[in-house]
Design an enzyme around this catalytic site. Structure first.
Site, PDB file in Angstrom:
ATOM      1  N   LYS A 173       5.386  12.112   0.897  1.00 33.13           N
ATOM      2  CA  LYS A 173       4.455  12.323   2.009  1.00 33.13           C
ATOM      3  C   LYS A 173       4.244  11.001   2.754  1.00 33.13           C
ATOM      4  CE  LYS A 173       0.050  12.043   3.049  1.00 33.13           C
ATOM      5  NZ  LYS A 173       0.184  11.922   4.508  1.00 33.13           N
ATOM      6  N   GLU A 248      -0.125   0.023  -4.583  1.00 28.89           N
ATOM      7  CA  GLU A 248      -0.120  -1.275  -3.908  1.00 28.89           C
ATOM      8  C   GLU A 248      -1.085  -1.160  -2.749  1.00 28.89           C
ATOM      9  OE1 GLU A 248       1.002  -4.077  -4.708  1.00 28.89           O
ATOM     10  OE2 GLU A 248       2.371  -3.566  -6.332  1.00 28.89           O
ATOM     11  N   CYS A 282       0.666  -5.981   4.775  1.00 29.30           N
ATOM     12  CA  CYS A 282      -0.187  -6.248   3.612  1.00 29.30           C
ATOM     13  C   CYS A 282      -0.092  -7.718   3.239  1.00 29.30           C
ATOM     14  CB  CYS A 282       0.219  -5.350   2.458  1.00 29.30           C
ATOM     15  SG  CYS A 282       1.966  -5.390   2.151  1.00 29.30           S
ATOM     16  N   GLU A 381     -10.400  -7.209   4.291  1.00 33.32           N
ATOM     17  CA  GLU A 381      -9.129  -7.012   4.997  1.00 33.32           C
ATOM     18  C   GLU A 381      -9.397  -6.415   6.379  1.00 33.32           C
ATOM     19  OE1 GLU A 381      -6.379  -3.774   3.852  1.00 33.32           O
ATOM     20  OE2 GLU A 381      -4.834  -5.309   3.766  1.00 33.32           O
TER      21      GLU A 381
HETATM   22  P1  NAP Z   1      -4.240   4.802   3.841  1.00 29.42           P
HETATM   23  O1  NAP Z   1      -5.164   5.270   4.891  1.00 29.42           O
HETATM   24  O2  NAP Z   1      -4.791   4.530   2.482  1.00 29.42           O
HETATM   25  O3  NAP Z   1      -3.078   5.909   3.724  1.00 29.42           O
HETATM   26  C1  NAP Z   1      -1.974   5.734   2.875  1.00 29.42           C
HETATM   27  C2  NAP Z   1      -1.362   7.079   2.559  1.00 29.42           C
HETATM   28  O4  NAP Z   1      -2.252   7.843   1.736  1.00 29.42           O
HETATM   29  C3  NAP Z   1      -1.095   7.933   3.793  1.00 29.42           C
HETATM   30  O5  NAP Z   1       0.125   8.611   3.628  1.00 29.42           O
HETATM   31  C4  NAP Z   1      -2.275   8.884   3.789  1.00 29.42           C
HETATM   32  O6  NAP Z   1      -2.039  10.071   4.479  1.00 29.42           O
HETATM   33  C5  NAP Z   1      -2.399   9.142   2.302  1.00 29.42           C
HETATM   34  N1  NAP Z   1      -3.674   9.743   1.912  1.00 29.42           N
HETATM   35  C6  NAP Z   1      -4.846   9.762   2.579  1.00 29.42           C
HETATM   36  N2  NAP Z   1      -5.773  10.447   1.873  1.00 29.42           N
HETATM   37  C7  NAP Z   1      -5.184  10.858   0.731  1.00 29.42           C
HETATM   38  C8  NAP Z   1      -5.622  11.609  -0.398  1.00 29.42           C
HETATM   39  N3  NAP Z   1      -6.873  12.060  -0.502  1.00 29.42           N
HETATM   40  N4  NAP Z   1      -4.738  11.853  -1.381  1.00 29.42           N
HETATM   41  C9  NAP Z   1      -3.476  11.395  -1.316  1.00 29.42           C
HETATM   42  N5  NAP Z   1      -2.993  10.683  -0.273  1.00 29.42           N
HETATM   43  C10 NAP Z   1      -3.842  10.418   0.741  1.00 29.42           C
HETATM   44  O7  NAP Z   1      -3.469   3.483   4.277  1.00 29.42           O
HETATM   45  P2  NAP Z   1      -2.844   3.184   5.700  1.00 29.42           P
HETATM   46  O8  NAP Z   1      -3.969   3.093   6.685  1.00 29.42           O
HETATM   47  O9  NAP Z   1      -1.739   4.124   5.976  1.00 29.42           O
HETATM   48  O10 NAP Z   1      -2.163   1.739   5.457  1.00 29.42           O
HETATM   49  C11 NAP Z   1      -2.858   0.527   5.561  1.00 29.42           C
HETATM   50  C12 NAP Z   1      -3.189  -0.035   4.183  1.00 29.42           C
HETATM   51  O11 NAP Z   1      -2.005  -0.147   3.392  1.00 29.42           O
HETATM   52  C13 NAP Z   1      -3.743  -1.449   4.236  1.00 29.42           C
HETATM   53  O12 NAP Z   1      -4.881  -1.536   3.395  1.00 29.42           O
HETATM   54  C14 NAP Z   1      -2.614  -2.316   3.675  1.00 29.42           C
HETATM   55  O13 NAP Z   1      -3.010  -3.507   3.070  1.00 29.42           O
HETATM   56  C15 NAP Z   1      -1.979  -1.396   2.700  1.00 29.42           C
HETATM   57  N6  NAP Z   1      -0.604  -1.819   2.393  1.00 29.42           N
HETATM   58  C16 NAP Z   1      -0.344  -2.411   1.177  1.00 29.42           C
HETATM   59  C17 NAP Z   1       0.942  -2.834   0.839  1.00 29.42           C
HETATM   60  C18 NAP Z   1       1.225  -3.495  -0.494  1.00 29.42           C
HETATM   61  O14 NAP Z   1       2.371  -3.503  -0.910  1.00 29.42           O
HETATM   62  N7  NAP Z   1       0.216  -4.056  -1.179  1.00 29.42           N
HETATM   63  C19 NAP Z   1       1.986  -2.632   1.747  1.00 29.42           C
HETATM   64  C20 NAP Z   1       1.701  -2.032   2.977  1.00 29.42           C
HETATM   65  C21 NAP Z   1       0.403  -1.608   3.281  1.00 29.42           C
HETATM   66  P3  NAP Z   1      -2.550  10.284   5.990  1.00 29.42           P
HETATM   67  O15 NAP Z   1      -1.828   9.283   6.818  1.00 29.42           O
HETATM   68  O16 NAP Z   1      -2.160  11.675   6.290  1.00 29.42           O
HETATM   69  O17 NAP Z   1      -4.029  10.051   5.984  1.00 29.42           O
END
Ligand code: NAP
Ligand code: MG
Length: 489
Positions: A173, A248, A282, A381
């Site tokens: 997903k 992550e 990130c 962040e």
């Molecule tokens: P996010 O809002 O947490 O979403 C990540 C994924 O989780 C999306 O596919 C989202 O789907 C899904 N999701 C949302 N609610 C869920 C639920 N209840 N159950 C299961 N999955 C669910 O993160 P983002 O805004 O896409 O990305 C930004 C974040 O990613 C930042 O905090 C960044 O630091 C972090 N990041 C970390 C790394 C690392 O390696 N440490 C690398 C890249 C990014 P939807 O889009 O449909 O809501």
């Protein structure tokens, strides 16, 4: 390009009223495609298809699985510019960075394709005579991959390639903001010859599709990258039913600049780390901790760099920095800029929307000086092009300030002093450290990930990332003719 989900080897358009409107954040009038959102029932169907496909894929020899990945890498290589352009349109990063990301993903596919020839365990001596003991690595079953929008190609690749080469079936997903790049990955795996059901793409919401994946008793492994808010809740839910999880999550990465640093090189690295990909990495640099004697000069260089950054659509090759990914992230950036001002940080560059770009979610490269470690702008962040500069008297203090945040992904130091370098490597609390280079970057063969609130579970990429998707089996073959075990004799 397909605009649906891909389940059991077939593209289909879910019959739901909800659609993901895939919009170009640099020009919100540009709609790339509309993806109908898959439902919980579609997700269950994908899980069932993956369960059926797993049996055959598990039995496929590793080198043969590897050949499918090699073909995927070859197909992707022919489509590099097309994928990069699509990514720039749907995520906003500039074309040059998008192209770099596509190439990074291809390296990852190649790395894991080769691993198909090396999927082995260890032979170890037994304590018992005439007994042969060794380990093998086996696939686990159906794995759930959930990815964020900021690396819409590289992260799905670095999760799916090791999962597939290990012999698992995948239900993937992607983030709702970046379905198009995800669809291209599914197209490529299909064309490369993955059997139906081995890789399933389900485009839908986190709260519906994601929840079904996290709760499914048929999914023993979940690999998640995204925010702490979603990741922490997901971890608890998945762990409570005994699933293996890697999450992550966020970062708040610092560059320490010591008094003996080459300031020009440090400034270039900080600029690239802070404003590259609009700060939406990130591993982005969001904090600088500088020695008092060099801080003023460093800030001057950084401000000059920030003012020279051309902001605009990433499809224009003269542009250096694209927009925030969507309205939510755009508002978050502006809110944090206000928070920093109200906390008393000194704005030295940027701080608002650039002029003449009304149709996109653009924010200027922004720098705050005189930031105190306890300020929210230094601790939380932002995920945008906002940099905070603080000072430290010496390395001890710099380390204390660097380690004062809840996150622990990556840190960098600029110095020529080997004693400082070694102490920094020993004591900084992050999963990755860089010496005299930016905080950003990762390589297929090197473990990637963080400590503290950033990461739960195994590192990604590298051999570690592959091992996460396997179960180890220990084998005892007794050829002594006796069936008793030594320990009880
Ligand atoms: P996010 O809002 O947490 O979403 C990540 C994924 O989780 C999306 O596919 C989202 O789907 C899904 N999701 C949302 N609610 C869920 C639920 N209840 N159950 C299961 N999955 C669910 O993160 P983002 O805004 O896409 O990305 C930004 C974040 O990613 C930042 O905090 C960044 O630091 C972090 N990041 C970390 C790394 C690392 O390696 N440490 C690398 C890249 C990014 P939807 O889009 O449909 O809501
Ligand atoms: Mg989000």
């Amino acid at each position: 390009m397909q605009s649906g989900s891909y389940i059991d080897g077939k593209w289909f358009q879910p019959k739901s009223e909800r659609v993901v409107k895939n919009i170009n954040p640099a020009d919100t009038k540009d709609v790339i495609a509309e993806f109908p959102m898959a439902t919980a029932a579609d997700t269950e169907r994908a899980i069932d298809a993956a369960r059926r496909a797993f049996a055959g894929w598990k039995k496929t020899p590793g080198p043969e699985r590897g050949r499918v990945l090699w073909r995927a890498a070859d197909i992707a290589r022919q489509r590099v510019d097309e994928i990069a352009r699509l990514m720039t349109r749907e995520e906003g990063k500039i074309f040059r960075e998008a192209r770099g990301e596509v190439m990074k993903g291809i390296s990852l596919i190649e790395y894991y394709a080769g691993a198909g020839f090396r999927m082995g365990g260890k032979t170890l001596p037994s304590e018992v005579r005439d007994t042969f003991t060794y380990t093998i690595r086996q696939p686990v079953g159906v794995v759930a991959l959930i990815s964020p929008w900021n690396f819409p190609w590289a992260i799905p690749v670095w999760k799916s390639a090791p999962a597939l080469i290990a012999g698992n079936a995948v239900v993937f997903k992607p983030a709702s903001l970046t379905p198009a790049t995800a669809a291209v990955l599914a197209e490529i795996y299909e064309e490369a010859g993955l059997p139906p059901g081995v890789f399933n793409l389900v485009i839908g919401s986190g709260s519906e599709v994601g929840e079904v994946m996290v709760s499914s008793p048929h999914i023993p492994i979940i690999s998640f990258t995204g925010s702490n808010e979603i990741g922490s809740a997901l971890h608890i839910k998945a762990a409570s039913r005994g699933a293996k999880v890697t999450c992550e999550m966020g970062g708040k990465n610092a560059v320490i600049v010591m008094a003996d640093a080459d300031l020009e090189k440090a400034a270039v690295a900080i600029r690239d780390g802070a404003f590259g990909s609009t700060g939406q990495r990130c591993t982005a640099t969001s904090r600088v901790i500088a020695a008092e004697s060099v801080k003023a000069e460093l800030v001057e260089r950084l401000a000059a760099f920030a003012k020279g950054i051309k902001v605009g659509s990433g499809l224009d090759e003269s542009v250096d920095m694209g927009p925030a990914v969507d309205e939510g992230q755009f508002n978050t950036n502006l809110e944090y800029i206000e928070i920093a001002k109200s906390e008393g940080a000194k704005l030295v560059s940027g701080g608002g929307r650039p002029a003449g770009l009304p149709d996109g979610y653009f924010v200027e490269p922004t720098i705050f000086d005189d930031v105190k470690p306890e300020m929210r702008i230094f601790q939380e962040e932002v995920f945008g092009p906002v940099l905070s500069v603080a000072t430290a008297k010496n390395l001890e203090e710099a380390l204390k300030v660097a380690n004062s945040v809840e996150f622990g992904l990556t840190t960098s130091i600029f110095t020529q002093d080997i004693n400082h370098i070694m102490k920094f490597i020993d004591e900084v609390e992050t999963g990755m450290v860089h010496i005299n280079e930016p905080t950003i970057g990762g390589e297929a063969q090197l473990p990637f990930g963080g400590v503290k609130s950033t990461g739960v579970g195994d590192r990604e990429m590298s051999e570690e990332g592959l091992h996460f998707f396997t179960e180890l089996k220990t084998v005892f073959i007794n050829y002594s003719g006796e069936s008793g075990r030594a320990m009880i004799r």
